[in-house]
Design a protein around this motif. Structure first.
Motif, PDB file in Angstrom:
ATOM      1  N   LEU A  14     -12.971   2.706  -3.192  1.00  0.00           N
ATOM      2  CA  LEU A  14     -12.220   1.564  -3.704  1.00  0.00           C
ATOM      3  C   LEU A  14     -12.089   1.619  -5.223  1.00  0.00           C
ATOM      4  O   LEU A  14     -11.006   1.403  -5.770  1.00  0.00           O
ATOM      5  CB  LEU A  14     -12.880   0.250  -3.275  1.00  0.00           C
ATOM      6  N   SER A  15     -13.180   1.933  -5.913  1.00  0.00           N
ATOM      7  CA  SER A  15     -13.128   1.961  -7.379  1.00  0.00           C
ATOM      8  C   SER A  15     -12.136   3.015  -7.879  1.00  0.00           C
ATOM      9  O   SER A  15     -11.426   2.793  -8.868  1.00  0.00           O
ATOM     10  CB  SER A  15     -14.523   2.219  -7.964  1.00  0.00           C
ATOM     11  N   SER A  16     -12.051   4.157  -7.205  1.00  0.00           N
ATOM     12  CA  SER A  16     -11.103   5.211  -7.599  1.00  0.00           C
ATOM     13  C   SER A  16      -9.664   4.775  -7.361  1.00  0.00           C
ATOM     14  O   SER A  16      -8.778   5.043  -8.182  1.00  0.00           O
ATOM     15  CB  SER A  16     -11.374   6.497  -6.822  1.00  0.00           C
ATOM     16  N   VAL A  17      -9.418   4.103  -6.244  1.00  0.00           N
ATOM     17  CA  VAL A  17      -8.078   3.614  -5.924  1.00  0.00           C
ATOM     18  C   VAL A  17      -7.649   2.567  -6.957  1.00  0.00           C
ATOM     19  O   VAL A  17      -6.542   2.636  -7.501  1.00  0.00           O
ATOM     20  CB  VAL A  17      -8.017   3.035  -4.492  1.00  0.00           C
ATOM     21  N   LEU A  18      -8.540   1.624  -7.241  1.00  0.00           N
ATOM     22  CA  LEU A  18      -8.204   0.574  -8.208  1.00  0.00           C
ATOM     23  C   LEU A  18      -7.993   1.152  -9.610  1.00  0.00           C
ATOM     24  O   LEU A  18      -7.076   0.744 -10.320  1.00  0.00           O
ATOM     25  CB  LEU A  18      -9.282  -0.502  -8.222  1.00  0.00           C
ATOM     26  N   TYR A  19      -8.821   2.120  -9.981  1.00  0.00           N
ATOM     27  CA  TYR A  19      -8.639   2.762 -11.294  1.00  0.00           C
ATOM     28  C   TYR A  19      -7.280   3.461 -11.357  1.00  0.00           C
ATOM     29  O   TYR A  19      -6.537   3.305 -12.329  1.00  0.00           O
ATOM     30  CB  TYR A  19      -9.756   3.775 -11.580  1.00  0.00           C
ATOM     31  N   ALA A  20      -6.955   4.227 -10.323  1.00  0.00           N
ATOM     32  CA  ALA A  20      -5.693   4.973 -10.317  1.00  0.00           C
ATOM     33  C   ALA A  20      -4.501   4.031 -10.410  1.00  0.00           C
ATOM     34  O   ALA A  20      -3.508   4.335 -11.072  1.00  0.00           O
ATOM     35  CB  ALA A  20      -5.604   5.838  -9.066  1.00  0.00           C
ATOM     36  N   LEU A  21      -4.596   2.883  -9.761  1.00  0.00           N
ATOM     37  CA  LEU A  21      -3.483   1.928  -9.752  1.00  0.00           C
ATOM     38  C   LEU A  21      -3.484   1.004 -10.971  1.00  0.00           C
ATOM     39  O   LEU A  21      -2.593   0.170 -11.105  1.00  0.00           O
ATOM     40  CB  LEU A  21      -3.495   1.112  -8.459  1.00  0.00           C
ATOM     41  N   SER A  22      -4.455   1.161 -11.855  1.00  0.00           N
ATOM     42  CA  SER A  22      -4.522   0.288 -13.034  1.00  0.00           C
ATOM     43  C   SER A  22      -3.571   0.735 -14.143  1.00  0.00           C
ATOM     44  O   SER A  22      -3.335  -0.017 -15.087  1.00  0.00           O
ATOM     45  CB  SER A  22      -5.955   0.237 -13.581  1.00  0.00           C
ATOM     46  N   ASP A  23      -3.010   1.941 -14.029  1.00  0.00           N
ATOM     47  CA  ASP A  23      -2.084   2.444 -15.033  1.00  0.00           C
ATOM     48  C   ASP A  23      -0.652   2.088 -14.639  1.00  0.00           C
ATOM     49  O   ASP A  23      -0.255   2.330 -13.502  1.00  0.00           O
ATOM     50  CB  ASP A  23      -2.224   3.964 -15.158  1.00  0.00           C
ATOM     51  N   PRO A  24       0.151   1.526 -15.555  1.00  0.00           N
ATOM     52  CA  PRO A  24       1.519   1.114 -15.210  1.00  0.00           C
ATOM     53  C   PRO A  24       2.411   2.260 -14.705  1.00  0.00           C
ATOM     54  O   PRO A  24       3.212   2.051 -13.797  1.00  0.00           O
ATOM     55  CB  PRO A  24       2.083   0.535 -16.510  1.00  0.00           C
ATOM     56  N   ILE A  25       2.271   3.441 -15.260  1.00  0.00           N
ATOM     57  CA  ILE A  25       3.091   4.576 -14.812  1.00  0.00           C
ATOM     58  C   ILE A  25       2.701   4.967 -13.393  1.00  0.00           C
ATOM     59  O   ILE A  25       3.568   5.181 -12.526  1.00  0.00           O
ATOM     60  CB  ILE A  25       2.949   5.792 -15.762  1.00  0.00           C
ATOM     61  N   ARG A  26       1.403   5.058 -13.124  1.00  0.00           N
ATOM     62  CA  ARG A  26       0.951   5.430 -11.776  1.00  0.00           C
ATOM     63  C   ARG A  26       1.343   4.369 -10.755  1.00  0.00           C
ATOM     64  O   ARG A  26       1.765   4.688  -9.642  1.00  0.00           O
ATOM     65  CB  ARG A  26      -0.554   5.690 -11.771  1.00  0.00           C
ATOM     66  N   LEU A  27       1.221   3.116 -11.129  1.00  0.00           N
ATOM     67  CA  LEU A  27       1.612   2.035 -10.219  1.00  0.00           C
ATOM     68  C   LEU A  27       3.103   2.117  -9.919  1.00  0.00           C
ATOM     69  O   LEU A  27       3.533   1.954  -8.764  1.00  0.00           O
ATOM     70  CB  LEU A  27       1.243   0.685 -10.840  1.00  0.00           C
ATOM     71  N   TYR A  28       3.891   2.422 -10.925  1.00  0.00           N
ATOM     72  CA  TYR A  28       5.331   2.584 -10.737  1.00  0.00           C
ATOM     73  C   TYR A  28       5.633   3.749  -9.793  1.00  0.00           C
ATOM     74  O   TYR A  28       6.460   3.630  -8.883  1.00  0.00           O
ATOM     75  CB  TYR A  28       6.012   2.794 -12.091  1.00  0.00           C
ATOM     76  N   LEU A  29       4.974   4.890 -10.000  1.00  0.00           N
ATOM     77  CA  LEU A  29       5.172   6.048  -9.123  1.00  0.00           C
ATOM     78  C   LEU A  29       4.864   5.693  -7.671  1.00  0.00           C
ATOM     79  O   LEU A  29       5.628   6.018  -6.753  1.00  0.00           O
ATOM     80  CB  LEU A  29       4.294   7.225  -9.567  1.00  0.00           C
ATOM     81  N   VAL A  30       3.744   5.015  -7.456  1.00  0.00           N
ATOM     82  CA  VAL A  30       3.352   4.622  -6.096  1.00  0.00           C
ATOM     83  C   VAL A  30       4.390   3.666  -5.511  1.00  0.00           C
ATOM     84  O   VAL A  30       4.775   3.801  -4.347  1.00  0.00           O
ATOM     85  CB  VAL A  30       1.939   3.985  -6.095  1.00  0.00           C
ATOM     86  N   ASP A  31       4.869   2.726  -6.307  1.00  0.00           N
ATOM     87  CA  ASP A  31       5.872   1.776  -5.834  1.00  0.00           C
ATOM     88  C   ASP A  31       7.142   2.494  -5.394  1.00  0.00           C
ATOM     89  O   ASP A  31       7.669   2.244  -4.309  1.00  0.00           O
ATOM     90  CB  ASP A  31       6.174   0.760  -6.936  1.00  0.00           C
ATOM     91  N   VAL A  32       7.633   3.419  -6.214  1.00  0.00           N
ATOM     92  CA  VAL A  32       8.861   4.149  -5.886  1.00  0.00           C
ATOM     93  C   VAL A  32       8.670   4.993  -4.621  1.00  0.00           C
ATOM     94  O   VAL A  32       9.506   4.972  -3.717  1.00  0.00           O
ATOM     95  CB  VAL A  32       9.314   5.034  -7.073  1.00  0.00           C
ATOM     96  N   ILE A  33       7.560   5.717  -4.542  1.00  0.00           N
ATOM     97  CA  ILE A  33       7.313   6.567  -3.375  1.00  0.00           C
ATOM     98  C   ILE A  33       7.095   5.716  -2.128  1.00  0.00           C
ATOM     99  O   ILE A  33       7.552   6.063  -1.038  1.00  0.00           O
ATOM    100  CB  ILE A  33       6.117   7.517  -3.633  1.00  0.00           C
ATOM    101  N   HIS A  34       6.439   4.579  -2.288  1.00  0.00           N
ATOM    102  CA  HIS A  34       6.209   3.670  -1.153  1.00  0.00           C
ATOM    103  C   HIS A  34       7.543   3.173  -0.598  1.00  0.00           C
ATOM    104  O   HIS A  34       7.736   3.088   0.615  1.00  0.00           O
ATOM    105  CB  HIS A  34       5.324   2.506  -1.599  1.00  0.00           C
ATOM    106  N   LYS A  35       8.483   2.839  -1.485  1.00  0.00           N
ATOM    107  CA  LYS A  35       9.794   2.327  -1.070  1.00  0.00           C
ATOM    108  C   LYS A  35      10.678   3.418  -0.465  1.00  0.00           C
ATOM    109  O   LYS A  35      11.395   3.177   0.498  1.00  0.00           O
ATOM    110  CB  LYS A  35      10.540   1.731  -2.269  1.00  0.00           C
ATOM    111  N   SER A  36      10.657   4.612  -1.064  1.00  0.00           N
ATOM    112  CA  SER A  36      11.628   5.640  -0.697  1.00  0.00           C
ATOM    113  C   SER A  36      11.099   6.703   0.252  1.00  0.00           C
ATOM    114  O   SER A  36      11.879   7.462   0.809  1.00  0.00           O
ATOM    115  CB  SER A  36      12.147   6.329  -1.959  1.00  0.00           C
ATOM    116  N   GLY A  37       9.793   6.772   0.430  1.00  0.00           N
ATOM    117  CA  GLY A  37       9.229   7.856   1.234  1.00  0.00           C
ATOM    118  C   GLY A  37       8.953   9.069   0.367  1.00  0.00           C
ATOM    119  O   GLY A  37       9.021   8.998  -0.863  1.00  0.00           O
ATOM    120  N   GLU A  38       8.652  10.170   1.006  1.00  0.00           N
ATOM    121  CA  GLU A  38       8.264  11.385   0.293  1.00  0.00           C
ATOM    122  C   GLU A  38       9.276  11.740  -0.795  1.00  0.00           C
ATOM    123  O   GLU A  38      10.481  11.701  -0.570  1.00  0.00           O
ATOM    124  CB  GLU A  38       8.135  12.550   1.276  1.00  0.00           C
TER     125      GLU A  38
END
Length: 112
Positions: A14-38
């Motif tokens: 959990l701590s690694s996941v929360l740390y990784a998602l704490s950066d705005p660029i990484r959160l944005y990347l995850v959001d885009v990939i989550h919406k669009s797929g691979e």
């Protein structure tokens, strides 16, 4: 080309996941990939140099958020949705909902 390491489902912390998602660029990347797929790594426009982008992808992969598939010289990223849902039910959805509600998702947007 060496295959990238991905933590086993039970090793995602959990701590690694929360740390990784704490950066705005990484959160944005995850959001885009989550919406669009691979997506092919490098296809998402972000205001950082290639080496920094590679660091962000590595952080997300090592945290267990992304799966990176190598095909020739290309790398494709997808969200490890099922693994994250089993380990931390509802976490990713809640974080992305909060991200959208905060208005931060509007700061970085893909062209087109």
């Amino acid at each position: 080309m060496k295959m990238p390491h991905h933590p086993d489902r039970q090793d995602i912390q959990l701590s690694s996941v929360l740390y990784a998602l704490s950066d705005p660029i990484r959160l944005y990347l995850v959001d885009v990939i989550h919406k669009s797929g691979e997506r092919r790594c490098g296809d998402i426009a972000v205001p950082v140099v290639k080496s920094t982008l590679s660091h962000h992808y590595r952080t997300l992969r090592e945290a267990g958020i992304l799966h990176v598939r190598v095909q020739g010289t290309q790398r494709f990223s997808s969200i490890r949705t099922e693994d994250l849902e089993v380990r931390f039910p509802g976490l990713l959805g809640s974080i992305l909902d909060a991200y959208h509600a905060s208005g931060e998702s509007e700061r970085l947007t893909e062209p087109g």
